[in-house]
Design an enzyme around this catalytic site. Structure first.
Site, PDB file in Angstrom:
ATOM      1  NE  ARG A 122      -2.515  -1.866   3.210  1.00 55.67           N
ATOM      2  CZ  ARG A 122      -2.512  -3.187   3.377  1.00 55.67           C
ATOM      3  NH1 ARG A 122      -3.035  -3.970   2.446  1.00 55.67           N
ATOM      4  NH2 ARG A 122      -2.002  -3.730   4.457  1.00 55.67           N
ATOM      5  CD  GLU A 159       2.930 -13.363  16.580  1.00 64.48           C
ATOM      6  OE1 GLU A 159       2.444 -13.783  17.639  1.00 64.48           O
ATOM      7  OE2 GLU A 159       2.245 -12.816  15.683  1.00 64.48           O
TER       8      GLU A 159
END
Length: 236
Positions: A122, A159
């Protein structure tokens, strides 16, 4: 969602004289955001708080409120417990989209920036119009195996596991001044990788800029001493 306009550099975000025509003020209630010309697809957005940024220029407040009201929040996407900040509804609102670009352009037009580096994906939406307006080139920072030419890459941690950010060799030159742009900062991993990638080839990163910040994820802490400029605080 709180509306803010902030930078950890302490630099004033806006010039005293704006070159844009006055915008019509919108009203907000303490409990919710009022969407402008809301199409049916926005009906799933959750109720959120809006706080107008204190400013001497009410036009700035109006534009920030318009931007905040145009962002849809989707609960439990892409998995349960996530509140997804959907900027596609911002793109449907031509005034709010223009306001977003204008606010960034006003901040960076006099910063002698040569490069606007957009983070996939984006950042590719907001970066090119900003680059054109301030007279800079746009450089895409992409995920692995997306760029066809010779690339330089930077690995960063997720993560679970790792990922890479890549840029074409020769896209930037030592000594150039860069702005890194993305729609949102969460944990800061991609922005941190973009900073390292540019600095490895001798580029000075002036600032990172995002439309939305999720402050509870402490992404700023991964940017080191680099300044971060955001328009909207996406915290609850």
């Amino acid at each position: 969602m709180r509306v803010v306009c902030c930078s950890n550099s302490g630099v004033s975000a806006f010039p005293s004289c704006l070159r844009f025509p006055p915008l019509i003020a919108i009203s907000t209630t303490p409990s919710s955001i009022r969407f402008l010309n809301s199409p049916p697809l926005r009906s799933t957005a959750s109720s959120q708080h809006v706080t107008i940024m204190a400013s001497k220029n009410s036009q700035q407040d109006t534009r920030l409120a318009r931007i905040a009201s145009a962002i849809r929040v989707i609960p439990d996407f892409p998995k349960p417990g996530i509140l997804f900040q959907d900027i596609t509804t911002l793109l449907l609102d031509t005034k709010a989209f223009k306001d977003t670009i204008d606010l960034f352009v006003e901040r960076y037009r006099d910063q002698n920036i040569n490069v606007v580096a957009g983070v996939e994906a984006r950042g590719f939406i907001f970066g090119p119009p900003i680059a054109l307006a301030i007279g800079a080139k746009f450089v895409p920072m992409r995920k692995p195996n997306k760029l066809p030419g010779e690339v330089i890459s930077e690995e960063y941690s997720l993560e679970y596991g790792t990922d890479k950010m890549e840029m074409h060799v020769g896209a930037v030159q030592p000594g150039e001044r860069a702005l890194i742009i993305d729609d949102l900062i969460a944990t800061g991993g991609t922005l941190g990788a973009a900073i390292k990638l540019l600095e490895r080839v001798g580029v000075h990163v002036v600032e990172c800029a995002c439309v939305i910040e999720l402050p509870e994820l402490k992404g700023r802490e991964r940017l080191g001493d680099k300044s971060l400029f955001v328009l909207i605080n996406g915290g609850a």
